[in-house]
Scaffold this motif. Structure first.
Motif, PDB file in Angstrom:
ATOM      1  N   UNK A  47       2.818   6.861   1.207  1.00  0.00           N
ATOM      2  CA  UNK A  47       4.207   7.242   0.949  1.00  0.00           C
ATOM      3  C   UNK A  47       4.862   6.247  -0.013  1.00  0.00           C
ATOM      4  N   UNK A  48       4.649   4.965   0.226  1.00  0.00           N
ATOM      5  CA  UNK A  48       5.191   3.939  -0.679  1.00  0.00           C
ATOM      6  C   UNK A  48       4.601   4.088  -2.079  1.00  0.00           C
ATOM      7  N   UNK A  49       3.295   4.357  -2.147  1.00  0.00           N
ATOM      8  CA  UNK A  49       2.615   4.517  -3.428  1.00  0.00           C
ATOM      9  C   UNK A  49       3.190   5.704  -4.198  1.00  0.00           C
ATOM     10  N   UNK A  60      -0.054  -4.155   8.506  1.00  0.00           N
ATOM     11  CA  UNK A  60       0.461  -3.461   9.681  1.00  0.00           C
ATOM     12  C   UNK A  60       0.882  -2.026   9.420  1.00  0.00           C
ATOM     13  N   UNK A  61       0.771  -1.596   8.169  1.00  0.00           N
ATOM     14  CA  UNK A  61       1.159  -0.229   7.811  1.00  0.00           C
ATOM     15  C   UNK A  61      -0.048   0.692   7.881  1.00  0.00           C
ATOM     16  N   UNK A  62       0.206   1.945   8.187  1.00  0.00           N
ATOM     17  CA  UNK A  62      -0.856   2.951   8.227  1.00  0.00           C
ATOM     18  C   UNK A  62      -1.137   3.461   6.819  1.00  0.00           C
ATOM     19  N   UNK A  63      -2.227   4.209   6.699  1.00  0.00           N
ATOM     20  CA  UNK A  63      -2.553   4.824   5.411  1.00  0.00           C
ATOM     21  C   UNK A  63      -1.413   5.728   4.953  1.00  0.00           C
ATOM     22  N   UNK A 118      -4.830  -0.370  -4.561  1.00  0.00           N
ATOM     23  CA  UNK A 118      -6.002  -1.023  -3.972  1.00  0.00           C
ATOM     24  C   UNK A 118      -5.929  -1.070  -2.461  1.00  0.00           C
ATOM     25  N   UNK A 119      -4.762  -1.403  -1.953  1.00  0.00           N
ATOM     26  CA  UNK A 119      -4.566  -1.443  -0.500  1.00  0.00           C
ATOM     27  C   UNK A 119      -4.746  -0.054   0.088  1.00  0.00           C
ATOM     28  N   UNK A 133       2.990   0.646  -7.965  1.00  0.00           N
ATOM     29  CA  UNK A 133       1.990   1.669  -7.652  1.00  0.00           C
ATOM     30  C   UNK A 133       0.589   1.093  -7.764  1.00  0.00           C
ATOM     31  N   UNK A 134       0.335   0.311  -8.809  1.00  0.00           N
ATOM     32  CA  UNK A 134      -0.980  -0.309  -8.976  1.00  0.00           C
ATOM     33  C   UNK A 134      -1.255  -1.328  -7.872  1.00  0.00           C
TER      34      UNK A 134
END
Length: 150
Positions: free
Chosen positions: A82-84, A74-77, A101-102, A96-97
């Motif tokens: 941002x999380x990454x 449900x999250x956008x790119x 992939x997502x 991060x890993x």
């Protein structure tokens, strides 16, 4: 004299616009069909049809969006990126890993959707050109003929 010139311009321009619109539409259709993309079975419309027109391209783009939302939870790119980046900055390489992939899959989905929407837009421009050609012919027909000078 002025109406004769305007009528001539309309009657010369109209076929050129119609040909440009039809040629553009045919080229876009051919290029899309050559990719052998089929509308995904998840699509509520046109499932299994070859993507070769604006409606099938739009239907496939919508399916890609739904799949990307599922992959991204449900999250956008942008949200995943941002999380990454936060995980990278915090030194949390495992997180991060896990997100990488997502992030990559959602990014590819966005690129595919953008490409399909570009073709939908191109079909619209081709239709606009053809429609303007028809309108130009109608305007040329409606212009009164110049009366001969006495």
């Amino acid at each position: 004299m002025a109406n004769t010139l305007a009528r001539t311009a309309c009657f010369l321009g109209a076929p050129a616009l119609i040909a440009a619109g039809a040629g553009g539409w045919a080229m876009i259709s051919k290029q899309l069909a050559s990719q052998k993309i089929e509308v995904h079975p998840d699509s509520p419309i046109l499932a299994g049809k070859t993507v070769a027109g604006p409606i099938t391209a739009f239907a496939q783009a919508n399916v890609i969006e739904a799949h990307a939302q599922g992959i991204g939870g449900g999250r956008t790119f942008a949200e995943i990126s941002h999380e990454w980046m936060e995980a990278q900055e915090a030194g949390d390489t495992a997180r991060a890993e896990e997100l990488a992939g997502t992030r990559e899959m959602v990014m590819q989905a966005n690129l595919l959707r953008a490409s399909l929407f570009t073709s939908v837009l191109a079909f619209g421009v081709a239709a606009l050109a053809g429609g303007m050609g028809v309108l130009t012919a109608l305007v040329g027909s409606a212009l009164p003929k110049d009366k001969p000078e006495a």
